[in-house]
Design an enzyme around this catalytic site. Structure first.
Site, PDB file in Angstrom:
ATOM      1  N   GLU A 158     -25.308 -37.212  23.862  1.00 23.47           N
ATOM      2  CA  GLU A 158     -26.656 -36.892  23.411  1.00 23.47           C
ATOM      3  C   GLU A 158     -27.034 -35.603  24.119  1.00 23.47           C
ATOM      4  O   GLU A 158     -27.727 -35.600  25.123  1.00 23.47           O
ATOM      5  CB  GLU A 158     -27.606 -38.050  23.740  1.00 23.47           C
ATOM      6  CG  GLU A 158     -28.943 -37.953  23.023  1.00 23.47           C
ATOM      7  CD  GLU A 158     -29.858 -36.968  23.710  1.00 23.47           C
ATOM      8  OE1 GLU A 158     -29.801 -35.757  23.367  1.00 23.47           O
ATOM      9  OE2 GLU A 158     -30.606 -37.386  24.578  1.00 23.47           O
ATOM     10  N   GLU A 167     -28.918 -26.887  23.735  1.00 21.11           N
ATOM     11  CA  GLU A 167     -28.280 -27.375  24.959  1.00 21.11           C
ATOM     12  C   GLU A 167     -26.770 -27.155  24.957  1.00 21.11           C
ATOM     13  O   GLU A 167     -26.052 -27.704  25.791  1.00 21.11           O
ATOM     14  CB  GLU A 167     -28.594 -28.858  25.167  1.00 21.11           C
ATOM     15  CG  GLU A 167     -30.026 -29.122  25.581  1.00 21.11           C
ATOM     16  CD  GLU A 167     -30.259 -30.556  26.025  1.00 21.11           C
ATOM     17  OE1 GLU A 167     -29.279 -31.331  26.103  1.00 21.11           O
ATOM     18  OE2 GLU A 167     -31.412 -30.909  26.301  1.00 21.11           O
TER      19      GLU A 167
END
Length: 708
Positions: A158, A167
């Site tokens: 995740e 990210e």
């Protein structure tokens, strides 16, 4: 953060009063979980994410569905180890299994040391420490045969942000497929899809178009003169933002449309492009593309998670996936330059979308060629990038008028005043020189530095300013002296306050202006004027159910005990928290889901900028003006610009350009006003707030109590 030894690490620490950062050495064995004031994990999104029950349940169901037999599972960015524990449980791992066992294994990779230390505690509490192999490395540092025995069969991860890619999802997946995973691995999630919608919004327009918004100003200041329309602008990127609070001011100009699809089970490309033809659903002007993403967590396509705005979730469409408000994932806004693009209902709009390995960008084209006049800039391409909120503030007529009036009043009748702009305000530097042709202006520009000077030089002619009037003090290691002010003492010290690169922090961290004023005390004239001359710490009791729920204490998450993480993550709730609740954190309150003010707005203490900085305290009692559940107190600073107190700029909840400080209660309280008949007997009628400001650290400590 980098390692010093097996027992000590470097940690970057910011001094809010100076804006300077320094590396401090922290003992690896320090127990950060016992001190919620430590910022390592409190200011991250881990707590909000772990409180996202919709997310947790979706991952649990997908992992159970995917791990139908023993596998080698790799969890990248493991956090508290929740997904790793889900995988271990799904495969029925027990303590007797050794790494490499044919019955399956789980490798949890986490590079952030404070989180890794917390993960080990969570695993221990849940009896999972011997079932999961924990590695304190980035995934691209792992080596098969050194860190792990073999390539993994399954990836659970995740590593997503509001934009999806920010990210490092793509580089992480690329390295994992190249170096760490078997061919055709199973993955949870299985794929992600991004969607968008064209919208018209005056508020979103003002967040990026200073040129057209500034044309309405009557003060004669041109921060973006004609011909230099993009010299002061926002960065061309997607901005995370909760869109639901904007719904009443948004006009939807298209149906939702799919943009990109990213498969986790195969190696993604670093670059991708797509051309979309979108039919306008209404007449209007496209000011932005609002985007979100949908996760398909399982292979069959039965388990989904979406970050769509509520108006999508409330509709019965293929884009609709229900879920609660959360703060760790928002929608994203991409601004269409200038006034936007005018479109007519039924018109076909061409949208060109591009993704890199970390971001997504758009180019909107209508059938009518777009004018490039607003794209002009200096020959060397120089421009100054500010946040959308700062761009909107600089275009706000009311704010500009307050600043104009305050500066004009103090400059009247002064011949050749020596003025210092203590912060990064290019507006005030321009305004002073514009109002007084004889003023000698020195801008400290602690964040902008030479960029600020270059900007002022570029707009000087358009504002009728002699560049010889203005200097930028560029030596960040020394203090301004009278040598820098032509041997004269300073008549006027000003600030917004605004410190470039430190936007979005707690309101009282702008008291750095008070520190700057104190450092410059020796060169201020006896009758020097300071703007703002005073700051007032304000507060209001508020109903904040969504925000409180996202930061409340953790119990069992899908059956795994996380109570040990509460203190380290700064949770509020029933777990014996600090006596006065959790830490104060910065939020745009208008974006915090359901909100309602339960008391009048009240002053707690004042900061007198006419005097050198000192520690101070204040106390106030407020009666509740509405019945409801109080989840916390919201704090901000009202900046008083004149001695008489007539000109005031508030950074309170009504103003969407500043973040407020929010202190959530350990437990929500039923509150209400005095009422003769229907007031509940257990409602608290008032609250007492006491605040302490420490001038040595810049910390503000707030305590509260309730009175029936």
């Amino acid at each position: 953060m980098s390692s010093v030894s097996a027992h000590r690490i470097f940690q970057l620490k910011l001094d809010p009063l100076t804006g300077k950062s320094e590396w401090v050495i922290i003992d690896e064995n320090d127990d950060a979980s016992q001190d919620p004031a430590k910022p390592d994990l409190v200011t991250t999104s881990y707590l909000d994410m772990l409180n996202d029950t919709w997310r947790n349940r979706a991952f649990q169901e997908a992992i159970d569905k995917t791990l139908t037999k023993p596998f080698h599972v790799l969890d990248i960015g493991a956090g508290t180890g929740l997904l790793s524990m889900m995988a271990a449980r799904a495969m029925g791992l027990d303590d007797r299994m050794t790494p490499g066992s044919i019955k399956g294994m789980v490798t949890a990779c986490e590079s952030f040391l404070p989180m890794l230390k917390l993960m080990r505690k969570v695993l221990h509490v849940n009896g999972m420490e011997r079932k999961i192999n924990v590695i304190n490395k980035r995934s691209d540092e792992l080596k098969v045969g050194v860190d792990i025995n073999s390539r993994a069969d399954v990836l659970v991860s995740e590593i997503l942000d509001s934009e999806l890619l920010g990210e490092g999802l793509i580089p992480t997946l690329q390295n994992a497929h190249d170096m760490l995973l078997v061919d055709n691995p199973r993955t949870v999630p299985y794929r992600a899809m991004t969607y968008g919608q064209l919208v018209e919004s005056t508020f979103l327009w003002k967040l990026q178009d200073l040129y057209n918004n500034e044309m309405k100003a009557s003060d004669g200041i041109h921060l973006v003169p004609t011909g230099l329309e993009t010299i002061l602008r926002v960065k061309r990127q997607q901005y995370p933002m909760h869109s639901d609070p904007l719904k009443e001011g948004i006009k939807l100009l298209s149906e939702p449309f799919k943009i990109f699809e990213f498969d986790f089970w195969k190696r993604p490309d670093s670059h991708g492009e797509t051309d979309l033809v979108i039919k306008a659903s209404d007449d209007g002007r496209v000011n932005a593309v609002i985007s979100w993403w949908v996760l398909q967590l399982d292979y069959e396509g039965t388990i989904f998670y979406s970050t769509a705005p509520k108006w999508i979730k409330d509709s019965v469409t293929e884009f609709s996936v229900a879920g609660n408000w959360c703060d760790h994932w928002k929608q994203c806004v991409w601004f269409i330059p200038g006034k936007g693009e005018s479109i007519s209902k039924g018109e076909e709009i061409h949208l060109h979308a591009v993704h890199s390995d970390i971001s997504i960008s758009y180019d909107l084209k209508t059938q009518t060629p777009r004018s490039d006049s607003r794209q002009l800039m200096l020959q060397d391409g120089f421009h100054l990038v500010l946040s959308p909120e700062k761009i909107a503030l600089y275009g706000d007529a009311k704010w500009r008028q307050c600043m104009f009036s305050a500066i004009q009043n103090v400059l009247q009748g002064k011949d050749s005043p020596v003025c210092v702009v203590a912060d990064d305000s290019v507006f005030l530097a321009t305004l002073i020189s514009h109002l007084s042709k004889t003023a000698f202006v020195t801008s400290l520009f602690p964040g902008l530095r030479e960029k600020g000077l270059k900007y002022l030089q570029a707009i000087a002619e358009a504002n009728g300013i002699s560049i010889n009037q203005t200097k930028v003090f560029s030596n960040s290691n020394d203090c301004l002296t009278m040598y820098n002010t032509t041997s004269r003492k300073v008549d006027l010290l000003v600030g917004e306050p605004f410190y470039y690169g430190h936007e979005g922090r707690l309101p009282w961290q702008n008291l750095r202006f008070w520190k700057d004023r104190t450092v410059l005390d020796e060169i201020l004239s006896k009758d020097a004027l300071v703007i703002p001359c005073k700051g007032i710490l304000m507060a209001c009791a508020m109903f904040l159910p969504d925000l409180w729920r996202s930061r409340c204490s953790l119990g069992k998450i899908e059956g795994f005990d996380h109570t040990i993480a509460n203190s380290a993550l700064g949770a509020c709730g029933n777990f014996s928290p600090p006596p006065h609740g959790g830490p104060c954190l910065p939020f745009f309150v208008w974006q915090c889901g359901q909100i309602k003010e339960l008391s009048e707005r009240f002053a707690i203490m004042e900061f007198d900028f006419l005097k050198p900085m000192s520690s101070c305290s204040g106390k106030a009692k407020v009666d509740f003006s509405a019945s409801g559940i109080c989840h916390g107190f919201v704090f901000w600073i009202d900046w008083v610009l004149d001695i008489e107190g007539y000109i005031l700029v508030s950074s309170g909840p009504d103003n969407r350009f500043w973040k407020q400080g929010v202190k959530l209660l350990a437990e929500p309280m039923a509150v209400g006003p005095e009422a003769p008949v229907d007031a509940a007997a257990d409602e608290y009628k008032s609250a007492e707030i006491e605040a302490f400001f420490d001038s040595s650290s810049g910390d503000l400590v707030v305590q509260h109590s309730f009175v029936r």
